[in-house]
Design a protein around this motif. Structure first.
Motif, PDB file in Angstrom:
ATOM      1  N   ALA A  92       0.877  -1.196  -0.051  1.00  0.00           N
ATOM      2  CA  ALA A  92      -0.085  -0.281   0.042  1.00  0.00           C
ATOM      3  C   ALA A  92       1.074   1.341  -0.025  1.00  0.00           C
ATOM      4  O   ALA A  92       0.424   2.186  -0.499  1.00  0.00           O
ATOM      5  N   GLU A  93       2.185   1.030   0.413  1.00  0.00           N
ATOM      6  CA  GLU A  93       2.951   2.221   0.849  1.00  0.00           C
ATOM      7  C   GLU A  93       4.427   1.851   0.934  1.00  0.00           C
ATOM      8  O   GLU A  93       4.744   0.907   1.132  1.00  0.00           O
ATOM      9  N   SER A  94       4.994   2.497   0.320  1.00  0.00           N
ATOM     10  CA  SER A  94       6.786   2.451   0.462  1.00  0.00           C
ATOM     11  C   SER A  94       7.434   3.664   0.522  1.00  0.00           C
ATOM     12  O   SER A  94       7.089   4.605   0.146  1.00  0.00           O
ATOM     13  N   TRP A  95       8.625   3.420   1.137  1.00  0.00           N
ATOM     14  CA  TRP A  95       9.796   4.536   1.202  1.00  0.00           C
ATOM     15  C   TRP A  95      11.203   3.999   1.365  1.00  0.00           C
ATOM     16  O   TRP A  95      11.351   2.631   1.881  1.00  0.00           O
ATOM     17  N   ALA A  96      12.116   4.654   1.107  1.00  0.00           N
ATOM     18  CA  ALA A  96      13.353   4.443   1.303  1.00  0.00           C
ATOM     19  C   ALA A  96      13.991   5.442   2.268  1.00  0.00           C
ATOM     20  O   ALA A  96      13.604   6.863   2.365  1.00  0.00           O
ATOM     21  N   GLY A  97      14.907   5.254   3.186  1.00  0.00           N
ATOM     22  CA  GLY A  97      15.646   6.249   4.250  1.00  0.00           C
ATOM     23  C   GLY A  97      17.131   5.898   4.017  1.00  0.00           C
ATOM     24  O   GLY A  97      17.646   5.344   3.386  1.00  0.00           O
ATOM     25  N   ARG A  98      17.705   6.850   4.760  1.00  0.00           N
ATOM     26  CA  ARG A  98      19.138   6.678   5.111  1.00  0.00           C
ATOM     27  C   ARG A  98      19.531   6.282   6.461  1.00  0.00           C
ATOM     28  O   ARG A  98      18.969   6.904   7.481  1.00  0.00           O
ATOM     29  N   CYS A  99      20.579   5.414   6.415  1.00  0.00           N
ATOM     30  CA  CYS A  99      21.312   5.061   7.896  1.00  0.00           C
ATOM     31  C   CYS A  99      22.647   5.375   7.416  1.00  0.00           C
ATOM     32  O   CYS A  99      23.173   5.578   6.635  1.00  0.00           O
ATOM     33  N   THR A 100      23.502   4.920   8.739  1.00  0.00           N
ATOM     34  CA  THR A 100      24.835   5.313   8.611  1.00  0.00           C
ATOM     35  C   THR A 100      25.544   3.921   9.401  1.00  0.00           C
ATOM     36  O   THR A 100      25.004   3.523  10.347  1.00  0.00           O
ATOM     37  N   SER A 101      26.579   3.471   8.656  1.00  0.00           N
ATOM     38  CA  SER A 101      27.276   2.380   9.022  1.00  0.00           C
ATOM     39  C   SER A 101      28.951   2.706   9.823  1.00  0.00           C
ATOM     40  O   SER A 101      29.508   3.561   9.027  1.00  0.00           O
ATOM     41  N   THR A 102      29.338   1.871  10.378  1.00  0.00           N
ATOM     42  CA  THR A 102      30.892   1.888  10.609  1.00  0.00           C
ATOM     43  C   THR A 102      31.365   0.509  10.640  1.00  0.00           C
ATOM     44  O   THR A 102      30.426  -0.461  10.281  1.00  0.00           O
ATOM     45  N   PRO A 103      32.631   0.306  10.380  1.00  0.00           N
ATOM     46  CA  PRO A 103      33.211  -1.101  10.070  1.00  0.00           C
ATOM     47  C   PRO A 103      32.865  -2.036  11.358  1.00  0.00           C
ATOM     48  O   PRO A 103      32.726  -3.340  10.671  1.00  0.00           O
ATOM     49  N   ASP A 104      32.839  -1.637  12.297  1.00  0.00           N
ATOM     50  CA  ASP A 104      32.493  -2.762  13.572  1.00  0.00           C
ATOM     51  C   ASP A 104      31.084  -2.681  13.928  1.00  0.00           C
ATOM     52  O   ASP A 104      30.664  -3.431  14.975  1.00  0.00           O
ATOM     53  N   ARG A 105      30.286  -1.575  13.344  1.00  0.00           N
ATOM     54  CA  ARG A 105      28.718  -1.649  13.464  1.00  0.00           C
ATOM     55  C   ARG A 105      28.281  -1.091  14.862  1.00  0.00           C
ATOM     56  O   ARG A 105      27.142  -1.050  15.244  1.00  0.00           O
ATOM     57  N   ASN A 106      29.194  -0.530  15.545  1.00  0.00           N
ATOM     58  CA  ASN A 106      29.118   0.415  16.917  1.00  0.00           C
ATOM     59  C   ASN A 106      29.113   1.795  16.248  1.00  0.00           C
ATOM     60  O   ASN A 106      29.798   2.132  15.304  1.00  0.00           O
ATOM     61  N   PRO A 107      28.341   2.541  16.986  1.00  0.00           N
ATOM     62  CA  PRO A 107      28.244   3.822  16.384  1.00  0.00           C
ATOM     63  C   PRO A 107      29.540   4.587  17.033  1.00  0.00           C
ATOM     64  O   PRO A 107      30.359   4.227  17.816  1.00  0.00           O
ATOM     65  N   LEU A 108      29.632   5.809  16.379  1.00  0.00           N
ATOM     66  CA  LEU A 108      30.727   6.775  16.819  1.00  0.00           C
ATOM     67  C   LEU A 108      30.037   7.711  17.625  1.00  0.00           C
ATOM     68  O   LEU A 108      29.384   8.555  17.434  1.00  0.00           O
ATOM     69  N   VAL A 109      30.598   7.655  18.821  1.00  0.00           N
ATOM     70  CA  VAL A 109      30.060   8.946  19.818  1.00  0.00           C
ATOM     71  C   VAL A 109      31.371   8.988  20.875  1.00  0.00           C
ATOM     72  O   VAL A 109      31.629   8.386  21.465  1.00  0.00           O
TER      73      VAL A 109
END
Length: 380
Positions: free
Chosen positions: A298-315
């Motif tokens: 019925a509906e669809s959309w695409a979005g943006r995510c961000t990744s890092t090499p070890d899949r842990n965030p940068l904080v």
């Protein structure tokens, strides 16, 4: 030319930036500015599934998980527009290898998950295709909510506490002694501390200060299925298929995931899902649940995510003094936003830390580190 002075400037008005601003004004009386080039929560945040706690949350320490859940529960008590939905999360295997992975995961976390082998599935009343499913595990503390409502509630409290939100596009960033000069379409702002919470635009923001970190933007896709019958389906994750989903209000079913691809230019990104994703959803729906066999998109959309090499965030802090980053959450930004805002605030103010910072410190990577983006929905 007049320059507006702030102690802290946060670039990015999604849920990560909102959390950084919220935690700052609740920890200090110093002036803080959030700059957002469009509308708050209009990019990755607003296009996410809004999962707050799923089976995959075990990858973060319990202190982080519990803080984030408690933060959102308390926020919902102060804002009637927020509803936190409680659910059960089923992780479904569709291969013998997948069944083995689920069994090992349950053995590693026996107090968190319950394992169902193929025989258990045949005798258990579950709304999934038990012929196609080789095994499953269940997680009883799944939570989800509307990410837009969460973000706007945080920003409302942020402004009430004295924080400033401006809709303005950053054009350049320079240093002025021990201060940052942030130039925008409408003016110039100066601050002692600067936080990059621009998500898919993190690399572009970093480049304004000659900072290089291994972070990449990737696609995230969602489809809303409208079944031809009444349903009662809990949250589910299918790593073998690279898909996840849950029932929306009414009988609609949200399905997300699919193959991720690198986004070299977030500004030129199309929010239209790929045809291959829709085909994959159509071909996989019946394997997930018989009741989805004749469901239509019925509906669809695409979005943006961000990744890092070890899949842990940068904080944390970068190689440039007083410049911090909060990005790379790999699809878990909504769930982990309270942790990110709290940790970066404590780091800036040199307070006792509530969480171990090392797994998320940007300094764990070399500038030249490269990697291939991967959808979190294929993770076990």
């Amino acid at each position: 030319m007049s320059v507006n002075e702030y102690e802290l400037i946060v670039i990015g008005g999604g849920i990560i930036g909102a959390s950084c601003g919220w935690h700052w004004v609740n920890a200090t009386n110093a002036d803080v500015l959030i700059l957002e080039k469009d509308q708050p929560a209009s990019k990755a945040t607003g296009r996410s599934a809004g999962h707050l706690n799923t089976y995959a949350s075990h990858k973060f320490p319990s202190a982080i998980r519990e803080y984030c859940i408690e933060f959102y529960q308390e926020l919902s008590c102060r804002h009637d527009e927020i509803t936190i939905h409680h659910d059960q999360d089923y992780v479904l295997a569709h291969s013998s290898e997948g069944a083995d992975r689920l069994h090992r995961l349950t053995e590693a976390h026996p107090d968190t998950f319950t394992y169902l082998d193929s025989d258990n599935l045949q005798t258990t009343d579950v709304p999934f295709n038990t012929v196609e499913t080789t095994a499953a595990l269940t997680f009883d503390r799944a939570l989800h909510s509307d990410p837009y409502s969460l973000t706007t509630a945080m920003l409302s409290e942020f402004r009430s506490a004295g924080g400033t939100l401006k809709l303005d596009s950053v054009t350049d960033i320079n240093t002025d002694g021990d201060r940052f000069l942030v130039n925008t379409t409408d003016g110039t702002y100066r601050s002692e501390y600067l936080v990059n919470a621009t998500g898919a635009w993190s690399t572009q923001t970093n480049s304004m200060l000659d900072i290089s970190l291994p972070i990449k933007a990737r696609t995230s896709q969602i489809a809303i299925l409208k079944p031809d019958r009444q349903l009662d389906i809990p949250m589910f994750h299918c790593p073998d298929l690279g898909l996840y989903g849950r029932q929306e209000l009414g009988d609609d079913v949200l399905i997300g995931g699919g193959t991720s691809s690198f986004i070299p230019d977030p500004n030129g990104f199309s929010t239209t899902v790929s045809e291959s994703f829709l085909v994959h959803v159509s071909e996989s729906s019946d394997r997930i649940a018989n009741s989805l066999r004749d469901a239509r998109v019925a509906e669809s959309w695409a979005g943006r995510c961000t990744s890092t090499p070890d899949r842990n965030p940068l904080v944390g802090s970068t190689s440039l003094s007083d410049y911090y980053i909060c990005a790379g959450f790999n699809g878990a930004g909504v769930a982990r936003a309270p942790f990110a805002g709290k940790l970066v605030t404590e780091l800036i103010l040199d307070q006792d830390l509530s969480f171990q910072p090392e797994p998320y410190a940007p300094s764990r990577f070399n500038e030249a580190d490269d990697f291939k983006v991967k959808s979190h929905s294929t993770d076990w």
